[in-house]
Design a protein around this motif. Structure first.
Motif, PDB file in Angstrom:
ATOM      1  N   TYR A  22      13.261  -6.987 -41.759  1.00 51.51           N
ATOM      2  CA  TYR A  22      14.037  -7.671 -42.780  1.00 51.51           C
ATOM      3  C   TYR A  22      13.152  -8.525 -43.686  1.00 51.51           C
ATOM      4  CZ  TYR A  22      17.894  -6.199 -39.818  1.00 51.51           C
ATOM      5  OH  TYR A  22      18.766  -5.441 -39.079  1.00 51.51           O
ATOM      6  N   ALA A  23      13.633  -8.737 -44.912  1.00 52.96           N
ATOM      7  CA  ALA A  23      12.897  -9.535 -45.891  1.00 52.96           C
ATOM      8  C   ALA A  23      12.588 -10.912 -45.317  1.00 52.96           C
ATOM      9  CB  ALA A  23      13.719  -9.660 -47.175  1.00 52.96           C
ATOM     10  N   GLY A  24      11.330 -11.346 -45.483  1.00 56.19           N
ATOM     11  CA  GLY A  24      10.903 -12.634 -44.965  1.00 56.19           C
ATOM     12  C   GLY A  24      10.346 -12.576 -43.566  1.00 56.19           C
ATOM     13  N   GLU A  25      10.448 -11.430 -42.915  1.00 56.98           N
ATOM     14  CA  GLU A  25       9.999 -11.278 -41.534  1.00 56.98           C
ATOM     15  C   GLU A  25       8.517 -10.923 -41.491  1.00 56.98           C
ATOM     16  OE1 GLU A  25      11.075  -8.351 -37.736  1.00 56.98           O
ATOM     17  OE2 GLU A  25      12.500  -8.595 -39.383  1.00 56.98           O
ATOM     18  N   GLN A  26       7.797 -11.499 -40.517  1.00 57.08           N
ATOM     19  CA  GLN A  26       6.401 -11.144 -40.316  1.00 57.08           C
ATOM     20  C   GLN A  26       6.299  -9.691 -39.841  1.00 57.08           C
ATOM     21  OE1 GLN A  26       4.176 -13.936 -37.883  1.00 57.08           O
ATOM     22  NE2 GLN A  26       5.416 -15.651 -38.615  1.00 57.08           N
ATOM     23  N   VAL A  27       5.328  -8.969 -40.372  1.00 56.65           N
ATOM     24  CA  VAL A  27       5.123  -7.573 -39.992  1.00 56.65           C
ATOM     25  C   VAL A  27       4.270  -7.540 -38.737  1.00 56.65           C
ATOM     26  CG1 VAL A  27       4.158  -5.352 -40.707  1.00 56.65           C
ATOM     27  CG2 VAL A  27       5.304  -6.814 -42.384  1.00 56.65           C
ATOM     28  N   ILE A  28       4.864  -7.104 -37.620  1.00 55.11           N
ATOM     29  CA  ILE A  28       4.167  -7.075 -36.337  1.00 55.11           C
ATOM     30  C   ILE A  28       4.006  -5.641 -35.865  1.00 55.11           C
ATOM     31  CG2 ILE A  28       4.962  -9.377 -35.693  1.00 55.11           C
ATOM     32  CD1 ILE A  28       7.045  -8.065 -33.907  1.00 55.11           C
ATOM     33  N   ALA A  29       2.936  -5.388 -35.103  1.00 51.99           N
ATOM     34  CA  ALA A  29       2.606  -4.026 -34.674  1.00 51.99           C
ATOM     35  C   ALA A  29       3.684  -3.414 -33.789  1.00 51.99           C
ATOM     36  CB  ALA A  29       1.263  -4.044 -33.937  1.00 51.99           C
ATOM     37  N   ALA A  30       4.403  -4.246 -33.018  1.00 54.15           N
ATOM     38  CA  ALA A  30       5.382  -3.721 -32.064  1.00 54.15           C
ATOM     39  C   ALA A  30       6.533  -2.990 -32.739  1.00 54.15           C
ATOM     40  CB  ALA A  30       5.927  -4.862 -31.201  1.00 54.15           C
ATOM     41  N   LYS A  31       6.772  -3.250 -34.024  1.00 50.32           N
ATOM     42  CA  LYS A  31       7.887  -2.617 -34.729  1.00 50.32           C
ATOM     43  C   LYS A  31       7.476  -1.345 -35.463  1.00 50.32           C
ATOM     44  CE  LYS A  31      11.262  -6.280 -35.312  1.00 50.32           C
ATOM     45  NZ  LYS A  31      12.256  -6.861 -36.235  1.00 50.32           N
ATOM     46  N   TRP A  32       6.241  -0.899 -35.246  1.00 49.08           N
ATOM     47  CA  TRP A  32       5.741   0.287 -35.948  1.00 49.08           C
ATOM     48  C   TRP A  32       5.138   1.252 -34.937  1.00 49.08           C
ATOM     49  CZ3 TRP A  32       6.328   0.608 -41.300  1.00 49.08           C
ATOM     50  CH2 TRP A  32       6.791  -0.564 -41.909  1.00 49.08           C
ATOM     51  N   GLY A  33       5.206   2.546 -35.265  1.00 49.08           N
ATOM     52  CA  GLY A  33       4.670   3.555 -34.357  1.00 49.08           C
ATOM     53  C   GLY A  33       4.490   4.880 -35.063  1.00 49.08           C
TER      54      GLY A  33
END
Length: 247
Positions: free
Chosen positions: A95-106
């Motif tokens: 979501y907008a404003g959220e930090q981009v973290i590795a756990a949410k990508w694959g």
């Protein structure tokens, strides 16, 4: 030692202990206050990102920015540049404003990209073509891949038959469902055989002019893809015909 002296000693110990506790609390408060002023630059989403959306497509759409946040609020796996998640897709909503973290990508195989809304780069549109496995580089063309598009026009389609580079570099947005078609081959003896051929939907990000070229190529020719990268050299070569095939 009489009772009065014992009470005085206990009072002194309690006072010293209280002083130490107050000092520790003040020191901790100073550390917490300092942490609020210490900042770290991390990548933050500027727009909502849907599950299955590629990192490359979201980046091209301008959905990320680098932002300074308090050091004590940085999440585990927070990204500090736009290179760490190259080639990956969102596994869940960001979501907008959220930090981009590795756990949410694959990897693209971890989520059904085609069942979600895809991000279309600014100024582009999404166009889907139906290709066999060899035409899509044996399945190596994945969401986020950069590809060149070639067209080969057969004699039964137009008066002039040839092959040439149709589009030099476009982005793959998604790879969809696979269906099977059959082709009929006739031997020299006149016997006919049928052969199943799997075809897969591939969605590309293109401009209006590129979409028009794809439409023409799909109607009058056969399309195929070639994987490219930043070091790939692509020139405006002339179309190949039977007259210049071996030149």
């Amino acid at each position: 030692m009489d009772r009065r002296k014992i009470l005085l000693v206990l009072a002194a110990v309690i006072a010293a202990l209280g002083t130490m506790l107050v000092w520790l609390y003040v020191r901790g408060a100073d550390s917490r206050a300092q942490a609020q002023f210490d900042t770290v630059n991390v990548i933050v989403a500027t727009q909502d990102i849907a599950p299955g959306e590629t990192f490359a497509a979201a980046s091209q759409a301008g959905k990320f920015e680098k932002k300074a946040v308090p050091a004590n609020t940085v999440l585990d796996g927070a990204q500090d540049d736009l290179q760490g998640l190259t080639g990956e897709v969102a596994l869940t909503s960001v979501y907008a404003g959220e930090q981009v973290i590795a756990a949410k990508w694959g990897g693209s195989t971890d989520v059904d990209v085609t069942s979600k809304v895809i991000a279309i780069p600014k100024g582009k549109m999404a166009v889907t073509v139906n290709l066999t496995d060899p035409q899509r580089v044996a399945g190596f063309a994945k969401p986020g891949s950069e590809v060149a598009v070639f067209v080969a026009v057969a004699p039964d389609k137009t008066e002039t038959y040839y092959a040439r580079t149709l589009l030099q570099k476009v982005t793959v947005l998604g790879v969809g469902d696979t269906s099977t078609i059959t082709t009929t081959k006739t031997t020299k003896e006149g016997e006919s055989t049928t052969e199943p051929i799997p075809q897969t939907l591939v969605t590309l990000a293109v401009t209006q002019k590129e979409a028009e070229r794809l439409a023409w190529g799909t109607t009058f020719g056969t399309l195929s893809l070639g994987l490219v990268n930043d070091a790939t050299k692509l020139d405006g070569t002339p179309r190949v015909t039977d007259k210049n095939l071996v030149e």
